[in-house]
Design a protein around this motif. Structure first.
Motif, PDB file in Angstrom:
ATOM      1  N   LEU A 219       0.843  -1.193   0.000  1.00  0.00           N
ATOM      2  CA  LEU A 219       0.000   0.000   0.000  1.00  0.00           C
ATOM      3  C   LEU A 219       0.878   1.243   0.000  1.00  0.00           C
ATOM      4  CD1 LEU A 219      -2.604  -1.027   2.749  1.00  0.00           C
ATOM      5  CD2 LEU A 219      -2.917  -1.132   0.273  1.00  0.00           C
ATOM      6  N   THR A 220       0.318   2.306  -0.510  1.00  0.00           N
ATOM      7  CA  THR A 220       1.045   3.574  -0.449  1.00  0.00           C
ATOM      8  C   THR A 220       1.057   4.064   0.992  1.00  0.00           C
ATOM      9  OG1 THR A 220      -0.923   4.946  -0.785  1.00  0.00           O
ATOM     10  CG2 THR A 220       0.225   4.134  -2.768  1.00  0.00           C
ATOM     11  N   ALA A 221       1.939   4.978   1.287  1.00  0.00           N
ATOM     12  CA  ALA A 221       2.023   5.530   2.639  1.00  0.00           C
ATOM     13  C   ALA A 221       0.697   6.166   3.040  1.00  0.00           C
ATOM     14  CB  ALA A 221       3.160   6.553   2.710  1.00  0.00           C
ATOM     15  N   GLU A 222       0.055   6.824   2.063  1.00  0.00           N
ATOM     16  CA  GLU A 222      -1.222   7.485   2.351  1.00  0.00           C
ATOM     17  C   GLU A 222      -2.315   6.455   2.643  1.00  0.00           C
ATOM     18  OE1 GLU A 222      -4.394  10.516   0.176  1.00  0.00           O
ATOM     19  OE2 GLU A 222      -2.381  10.246  -0.652  1.00  0.00           O
ATOM     20  N   GLU A 223      -2.345   5.367   1.853  1.00  0.00           N
ATOM     21  CA  GLU A 223      -3.347   4.312   2.081  1.00  0.00           C
ATOM     22  C   GLU A 223      -3.125   3.641   3.429  1.00  0.00           C
ATOM     23  OE1 GLU A 223      -4.274   2.703  -2.444  1.00  0.00           O
ATOM     24  OE2 GLU A 223      -2.468   2.016  -1.386  1.00  0.00           O
ATOM     25  N   ARG A 224      -1.884   3.324   3.706  1.00  0.00           N
ATOM     26  CA  ARG A 224      -1.578   2.659   4.969  1.00  0.00           C
ATOM     27  C   ARG A 224      -1.962   3.534   6.153  1.00  0.00           C
ATOM     28  NH1 ARG A 224       3.063   2.953   7.580  1.00  0.00           N
ATOM     29  NH2 ARG A 224       4.119   3.767   5.725  1.00  0.00           N
ATOM     30  N   LYS A 225      -1.651   4.810   6.076  1.00  0.00           N
ATOM     31  CA  LYS A 225      -2.001   5.730   7.158  1.00  0.00           C
ATOM     32  C   LYS A 225      -3.510   5.819   7.335  1.00  0.00           C
ATOM     33  CE  LYS A 225      -1.315  10.450   8.815  1.00  0.00           C
ATOM     34  NZ  LYS A 225      -0.708  11.782   8.544  1.00  0.00           N
ATOM     35  N   SER A 226      -4.230   5.860   6.229  1.00  0.00           N
ATOM     36  CA  SER A 226      -5.691   5.945   6.284  1.00  0.00           C
ATOM     37  C   SER A 226      -6.283   4.707   6.947  1.00  0.00           C
ATOM     38  CB  SER A 226      -6.254   6.109   4.869  1.00  0.00           C
ATOM     39  OG  SER A 226      -7.651   6.044   4.882  1.00  0.00           O
ATOM     40  N   HIS A 227      -5.760   3.536   6.575  1.00  0.00           N
ATOM     41  CA  HIS A 227      -6.248   2.300   7.155  1.00  0.00           C
ATOM     42  C   HIS A 227      -5.976   2.255   8.659  1.00  0.00           C
ATOM     43  CE1 HIS A 227      -6.673   1.293   3.029  1.00  0.00           C
ATOM     44  NE2 HIS A 227      -6.799  -0.015   3.205  1.00  0.00           N
ATOM     45  N   LEU A 228      -4.775   2.639   9.038  1.00  0.00           N
ATOM     46  CA  LEU A 228      -4.412   2.622  10.453  1.00  0.00           C
ATOM     47  C   LEU A 228      -5.248   3.610  11.261  1.00  0.00           C
ATOM     48  CD1 LEU A 228      -0.523   2.313  10.202  1.00  0.00           C
ATOM     49  CD2 LEU A 228      -2.116   0.567  11.026  1.00  0.00           C
ATOM     50  N   GLU A 229      -5.540   4.758  10.680  1.00  0.00           N
ATOM     51  CA  GLU A 229      -6.359   5.744  11.373  1.00  0.00           C
ATOM     52  C   GLU A 229      -7.770   5.208  11.604  1.00  0.00           C
ATOM     53  OE1 GLU A 229      -5.781   8.673  12.822  1.00  0.00           O
ATOM     54  OE2 GLU A 229      -3.636   8.348  12.458  1.00  0.00           O
ATOM     55  N   ALA A 230      -8.318   4.525  10.577  1.00  0.00           N
ATOM     56  CA  ALA A 230      -9.656   3.957  10.716  1.00  0.00           C
ATOM     57  C   ALA A 230      -9.665   2.889  11.806  1.00  0.00           C
ATOM     58  CB  ALA A 230     -10.123   3.369   9.391  1.00  0.00           C
ATOM     59  N   PHE A 231      -8.632   2.045  11.804  1.00  0.00           N
ATOM     60  CA  PHE A 231      -8.563   0.996  12.819  1.00  0.00           C
ATOM     61  C   PHE A 231      -8.354   1.595  14.209  1.00  0.00           C
ATOM     62  CE2 PHE A 231      -6.246  -2.475  15.066  1.00  0.00           C
ATOM     63  CZ  PHE A 231      -7.305  -3.368  15.120  1.00  0.00           C
ATOM     64  N   LYS A 232      -7.542   2.628  14.265  1.00  0.00           N
ATOM     65  CA  LYS A 232      -7.317   3.315  15.538  1.00  0.00           C
ATOM     66  C   LYS A 232      -8.623   3.883  16.088  1.00  0.00           C
ATOM     67  CE  LYS A 232      -4.963   7.388  17.440  1.00  0.00           C
ATOM     68  NZ  LYS A 232      -4.083   8.534  17.133  1.00  0.00           N
ATOM     69  N   SER A 233      -9.425   4.462  15.200  1.00  0.00           N
ATOM     70  CA  SER A 233     -10.706   5.023  15.614  1.00  0.00           C
ATOM     71  C   SER A 233     -11.606   3.948  16.199  1.00  0.00           C
ATOM     72  CB  SER A 233     -11.396   5.699  14.421  1.00  0.00           C
ATOM     73  OG  SER A 233     -12.665   6.194  14.778  1.00  0.00           O
ATOM     74  N   TYR A 234     -11.642   2.804  15.527  1.00  0.00           N
ATOM     75  CA  TYR A 234     -12.450   1.681  16.008  1.00  0.00           C
ATOM     76  C   TYR A 234     -11.962   1.208  17.380  1.00  0.00           C
ATOM     77  CZ  TYR A 234     -13.493  -3.267  16.631  1.00  0.00           C
ATOM     78  OH  TYR A 234     -13.851  -4.475  17.165  1.00  0.00           O
ATOM     79  N   ILE A 235     -10.657   1.029  17.521  1.00  0.00           N
ATOM     80  CA  ILE A 235     -10.093   0.542  18.779  1.00  0.00           C
ATOM     81  C   ILE A 235     -10.355   1.526  19.908  1.00  0.00           C
ATOM     82  CG2 ILE A 235      -7.912   0.094  19.987  1.00  0.00           C
ATOM     83  CD1 ILE A 235      -8.872  -2.257  18.334  1.00  0.00           C
ATOM     84  N   ASP A 236     -10.222   2.809  19.639  1.00  0.00           N
ATOM     85  CA  ASP A 236     -10.444   3.815  20.679  1.00  0.00           C
ATOM     86  C   ASP A 236     -11.871   3.752  21.219  1.00  0.00           C
ATOM     87  OD1 ASP A 236      -7.857   4.703  20.524  1.00  0.00           O
ATOM     88  OD2 ASP A 236      -8.305   6.470  19.297  1.00  0.00           O
ATOM     89  N   VAL A 237     -12.840   3.563  20.300  1.00  0.00           N
ATOM     90  CA  VAL A 237     -14.240   3.466  20.728  1.00  0.00           C
ATOM     91  C   VAL A 237     -14.445   2.220  21.583  1.00  0.00           C
ATOM     92  CG1 VAL A 237     -16.606   3.110  19.932  1.00  0.00           C
ATOM     93  CG2 VAL A 237     -15.148   4.792  18.796  1.00  0.00           C
ATOM     94  N   GLN A 238     -13.938   1.074  21.108  1.00  0.00           N
ATOM     95  CA  GLN A 238     -14.131  -0.175  21.842  1.00  0.00           C
ATOM     96  C   GLN A 238     -13.411  -0.161  23.196  1.00  0.00           C
ATOM     97  OE1 GLN A 238     -16.729  -0.803  19.911  1.00  0.00           O
ATOM     98  NE2 GLN A 238     -16.389  -2.903  20.585  1.00  0.00           N
ATOM     99  N   LYS A 239     -12.231   0.424  23.220  1.00  0.00           N
ATOM    100  CA  LYS A 239     -11.470   0.508  24.470  1.00  0.00           C
ATOM    101  C   LYS A 239     -12.231   1.308  25.518  1.00  0.00           C
ATOM    102  CE  LYS A 239      -7.121   2.368  26.308  1.00  0.00           C
ATOM    103  NZ  LYS A 239      -5.852   3.043  25.976  1.00  0.00           N
ATOM    104  N   ALA A 240     -12.863   2.382  25.078  1.00  0.00           N
ATOM    105  CA  ALA A 240     -13.586   3.248  26.004  1.00  0.00           C
ATOM    106  C   ALA A 240     -14.803   2.569  26.617  1.00  0.00           C
ATOM    107  CB  ALA A 240     -14.013   4.530  25.289  1.00  0.00           C
TER     108      ALA A 240
END
Length: 538
Positions: A24-45
């Motif tokens: 993946l491009t750096a931009e795609e990888r960052k976008s994917h990680l941000e989406a996953f981070k958002s999901y994890i943050d919600v579930q963690k809370a």
């Protein structure tokens, strides 16, 4: 191509996590990680259903080590040729828990009463496997480290004891565990080919179950818990004693797995009461300091008989949560800050052979980890001593995660006994609050039995299983139990240092809804009122 649909409070984001050949491009990888981070943050809370402390602040201290491969291969007390290890920190962590569990400190390989252990790469599941392996081979008469230290046996691995004609079962251990025991114990029994009392009873002594009027072993596959499925979850010691005596009379060595903070109900087996009930039985039937006879050869090759003395029982304590938490409740009790403490479970009790705990539960860790501990006099002689690593292969794994000891060391260095005691008091107080708030739900669902219950001093409260959106939002753990011929579907929450009163109130508000406990299958009710995170695979 499979796509992950990530839903959280900010809405839907559709992302493909599959990795093409070109990456993946750096931009795609960052976008994917941000989406996953958002999901994890919600579930963690919102995470309430599992005994995992989400309160962590390791990033600043641990960041540097993420770009190193730390590997604690081999014995923690013997340095390996692989020098990128954290064994010095590992030994400090082990000393900490040895003191907490009243073991003899420090580890001294020449002192068979001192402790031995290691930091697990998995959680307590690995510790349970290792403890049962150790128990099986100790009771089967296999060679120990202490045998080498005392030069009792020749330098060969896995010597087998001499068969006793009138005691054919003398080296065939069988295991006992309660109906509330963690599933990893059962898995370990299968992998290690350790028979349970019900398996042996059904195969060898059909119709002779002392706990069943008809003698049917299939009705007692596990040792009953106190008051059955509606009780606190601790083992029924009187019934355990009846079963143990049935088999000790027939010369079987005994393995008993005790829970100290059982997985679903948070129950604490009374290990001291088990000691008081079982030791007279062990003494009566010769399982205390029994002689194990071996055929051996002297230096000229002549056959001789050597004798090793060891007990015919092994008591393993699965303290995944309780072993790291309850010592601080005891400290608070001794300071008269709380009115109760748990039963004794540690090396103060002569009957205890091994203890495990999970570091990701009470301390909190970004990856599973834990502690296995026993004494030098019970330690297995390693199957091999590989020159390749220059350290005995004395643990369950070969390569061992060297990151976890750093995590655990860092936590313990930051959190004094006093801080951890205050955290324990906070969790006890919040657990009582959660129990009280969940009890209020009876007013909102007067025609529904909610099965609300809490074992004394447990950090978990159980209640009727709600609908799937609520389970998903709060990551609730669920279990079905049979009561009076009917199956009850339960969920539970765990109060950890990371849990806040506000999230308890949110859960209770969601459970107040009219449809919260409806058996609706896959249908999602009042979804607009419940914001939750989930991953759906298209």
């Amino acid at each position: 191509m499979r796509k992950a649909l990530i839903k959280n409070q900010s809405g839907y984001n559709e992302i493909c996590f599959e990795i093409p050949q070109e990456g993946l491009t750096a931009e795609e990888r960052k976008s994917h990680l941000e989406a996953f981070k958002s999901y994890i943050d919600v579930q963690k809370a919102h995470c309430l259903g599992y005994q995992v402390n989400q309160q962590m602040d390791y990033k600043e201290d641990m960041e540097h080590f993420l770009n190193c491969h730390l590997n604690n291969v081999g014995d923690p007390f013997v340095d390996s040729n692989y020098s990128l290890s954290s064994k010095q920190m590992e030994k400090a962590v082990l000393n900490y828990y040895a003191r907490l569990w009243n073991a003899k400190v420090p580890h001294d390989p020449q002192d068979i009463e001192s402790f031995w252990g290691y930091v697990l790469s998995m959680g307590s599941t690995e510790g349970n496997f290792y403890g049962l392996w150790n128990a099986r081979d100790y009771l089967a008469g296999r060679k120990l480290v202490a045998d080498e230290l005392q030069k009792k046996l020749r330098d060969t691995n896995y010597l087998h004891p001499k068969h006793i004609v009138d005691k054919p079962h003398a080296y065939t251990p069988i295991a006992f565990f309660s109906q509330d025991t963690h599933y990893s114990i059962i898995k370990a029994m299968r992998v290690l080919s350790i028979s349970t009392f019900s398996e042996v009873g059904h195969a060898v002594y059909p119709g002779q179950n002392p706990l069943d009027p008809s003698g049917n072993w299939l009705k007692t596959k596990d040792v009953p818990s106190m008051d059955g499925n509606t009780g606190p979850g601790s083992i029924d010691v009187d019934k355990l004693a009846i079963l143990v005596e049935f088999f000790t009379e027939k010369n079987y060595p005994i393995i008993i797995c005790c829970n100290y903070g059982s997985t679903f109900k948070g129950a604490y087996d009374d290990v001291e009461e088990i000691q008081n009930k079982l030791m007279p039985i062990f003494e009566k039937y010769g399982l205390v300091n029994r002689d194990v006879h071996y055929h051996d050869l002297d230096e000229e090759g002549n056959e001789i008989v050597k004798v090793d003395t060891r007990n015919g029982y092994w008591i393993h304590v699965d303290g995944a949560l309780g072993a790291s938490y309850m010592p601080f409740v005891e400290m608070a009790y001794n300071k008269k800050l709380i009115g109760h403490k748990g039963p004794n479970f540690d090396f103060r009790l002569p009957i205890v052979n091994s203890i495990v705990m999970s570091g990701h539960k009470w301390p909190g860790s970004p990856c599973p980890c834990g502690i296995f501990m026993t004494k030098v006099k019970y330690q297995l002689s390693p199957p091999s001593d590989p020159e390749y690593i220059a350290s005995p292969d004395s643990t369950f794994a070969g390569s061992r995660n060297g990151f976890s000891p750093v995590i655990m060391w860092n936590y313990l260095a930051k959190h004094s006994y006093e801080i951890q005691m205050q955290r324990a008091l906070y969790c006890e107080e919040l657990s009582k609050y959660a129990e009280d708030q969940l009890s209020i739900l009876k007013n909102y669902h007067p025609e529904t039995e909610l099965f609300i219950g809490r074992t004394p001093l447990a950090l978990t409260v159980r209640f009727r299983k709600p609908i799937k959106p609520i389970i998903d939002k709060y990551s609730l753990s669920c279990e079905s139990l049979k009561v009076d011929g009917n199956v009850r579907h339960y969920a539970h929450i765990y109060i950890m240092p990371s849990t806040r009163k506000e999230i308890i109130d949110q859960l209770v508000d969601d459970l107040k809804e009219r449809e919260a406990f409806k058996d609706c299958g896959d249908k999602i009710l009042f979804v607009n009122k419940i914001n939750y995170g989930e991953i759906l695979i298209k």
